[in-house]
Scaffold this motif. Structure first.
Motif, PDB file in Angstrom:
ATOM      1  N   ILE A   1      -4.390  -6.157  -2.328  1.00 10.56           N
ATOM      2  CA  ILE A   1      -3.945  -7.121  -1.323  1.00 10.56           C
ATOM      3  C   ILE A   1      -5.090  -7.444  -0.375  1.00 10.56           C
ATOM      4  CG2 ILE A   1      -2.273  -7.586   0.508  1.00 10.56           C
ATOM      5  CD1 ILE A   1      -0.420  -5.537  -0.855  1.00 10.56           C
TER       6      ILE A   1
ATOM      7  N   ILE B   1      -5.435  -2.354   0.310  1.00 16.74           N
ATOM      8  CA  ILE B   1      -5.013  -3.399   1.236  1.00 16.74           C
ATOM      9  C   ILE B   1      -6.215  -3.635   2.137  1.00 16.74           C
ATOM     10  CG2 ILE B   1      -3.420  -4.118   3.036  1.00 16.74           C
ATOM     11  CD1 ILE B   1      -1.314  -2.345   1.893  1.00 16.74           C
TER      12      ILE B   1
ATOM     13  N   LEU C   1       4.450  -4.957   2.025  1.00 12.80           N
ATOM     14  CA  LEU C   1       3.061  -4.882   1.563  1.00 12.80           C
ATOM     15  C   LEU C   1       2.721  -3.470   1.082  1.00 12.80           C
ATOM     16  CD1 LEU C   1       1.183  -7.029   4.245  1.00 12.80           C
ATOM     17  CD2 LEU C   1       1.896  -7.699   1.945  1.00 12.80           C
TER      18      LEU C   1
END
Length: 381
Positions: A210, A57, A200
């Motif tokens: 991501i 992420i 997420l």
């Protein structure tokens, strides 16, 4: 594509380099190399280079006008760069944009939705547009995003947070490897932000990479593994958050030692007698410089909530390997330590084996805010 812009040395960003991992490290999922873009006579991106590893992420940070959305539009194949190269899983976004679009899910800031249809109809429409072979994927996405109970509700009746969740559901329909999200938590209330954050993290657990743009630094620090910071179109710093924090700490320590003035009568520690001998023979002595101490490791901090006497827990931790300082504030044990995050597990194990119950562990998440304030100047284009 337009002719490549020149790369004058003074235009390059004074980015803080983060050392690369070993040569055997896997290829990054996203590669940005020497990216430039200009609107009119204003450069909005200037020689931007960074990598995003698979399964990360990645937080993309910067003030308004820094060039974040322009970078994201290039990644999403919606804008061609004037110079430079962007690759998604090894595919150049300008050479084969169709292949890239099959691998990414792009969620723009303030994206609109069709209001006069139900949630299920909305997702079935886009599943058909994506040419998804089986409509059963809609059920899977509804379950993943926790929208199943709302599938028969009109989109117009949904809250802002639910509409953002629906947008995430839409970009998951074709099972992309990479999610590119521009301010996904914009204008959301605290509960909706927490729900998006948890989603997420779940998506990362499913193997998604991501790329996340946001102004909410505390939110990013909770989910991001690495970051890049832009200012005035230039990359300021990029890499894993803990490595950047450690490098900044080392730079501060090195600068402090390097600029320290030697005390009166200081002699170079490596050859004091030789220096004295040269002086006795009439030879000029070389200027004396203080010995530069090695950079100190970054101190990380964690808060521990314990059952029973917190002073006893603090006593048991003091003096342990890598423990720099321990204090008790409001019944909570605050520990400063050096080393990896596994040190937290070692501390907990140490206390539990001495019959100290742990009811809460909260790493202090101020690194990202400190990094941002330290490496940026508050300038806008």
């Amino acid at each position: 594509m337009s002719e490549a812009l020149p790369h004058p040395e003074e235009a390059r960003s004074p980015a803080i380099a983060v050392e690369a991992h070993a040569a055997v490290a896997p290829a990054p999922m996203m590669r940005v190399r020497h990216l430039w873009h200009r609107f009119g006579n204003r450069d909005v991106l200037r020689d931007v280079t960074f990598d995003v590893g698979a399964g990360e992420i990645f937080g993309f940070i910067g003030p308004n006008g820094a060039g974040k959305t322009t970078t994201i539009r290039v990644m999403a194949t919606l804008l061609e760069p004037m110079a430079g190269r962007v690759e998604i899983d090894g595919i150049d976004v300008t050479i084969d944009p169709e292949a890239v679009r099959k691998m990414i899910g792009y969620m723009p800031d303030h994206a609109g939705v069709y209001d006069r249809i139900t949630v299920r109809e909305y997702l079935e429409f886009f599943a058909d547009a994506f040419q998804v072979p089986a409509m059963s994927v809609v059920d899977a996405v509804l379950e993943l995003t926790d929208l199943g109970k709302l599938q028969d509700r009109l989109v117009a009746e949904m809250s802002k947070g639910m509409k953002q969740r629906l947008q995430l559901a839409r970009i998951l329909l074709h099972d992309p490897k990479v999610l590119i999200l521009d301010e996904p938590a914009s204008d959301l209330d605290p509960r909706a932000r927490i729900e998006i954050r948890d989603l997420l993290l779940e998506l990362r657990g499913l193997g998604k990479t991501i790329f996340l743009s946001s102004h909410i630094l505390t939110e990013l620090s909770d989910v991001c593994t690495s970051i890049a910071i832009l200012e005035r179109g230039r990359l300021v710093v990029a890499g894993p958050i803990n490595e950047i924090a450690a490098r900044l700490e080392a730079m501060r320590a090195a600068q402090a030692y390097g600029h320290a003035q030697p005390p009166p009568g200081y002699a170079h520690p490596h050859a004091p007698h030789a220096a004295a001998g040269h002086a006795a023979q009439g030879h000029p002595q070389h200027p004396q410089h203080p010995q530069v101490a090695p950079p100190q490791p970054a101190v990380r901090r964690v808060k521990l909530r314990v059952l029973g006497n917190p002073e006893m827990a603090a006593y048991l931790l003091r003096g342990g390997p890598g423990i720099m300082d321990v204090s008790v504030v409001g019944g909570v044990v605050h520990v400063g330590y050096t080393g990896p995050e596994t040190k937290i597990a070692e501390m907990i194990n140490h206390l539990v084996h001495r019959n100290v119950g742990i009811v809460g562990v909260e790493p202090e998440r101020n690194e990202l805010e400190r990094i941002f304030l330290e490496v940026t100047r508050g300038e806008v284009q």
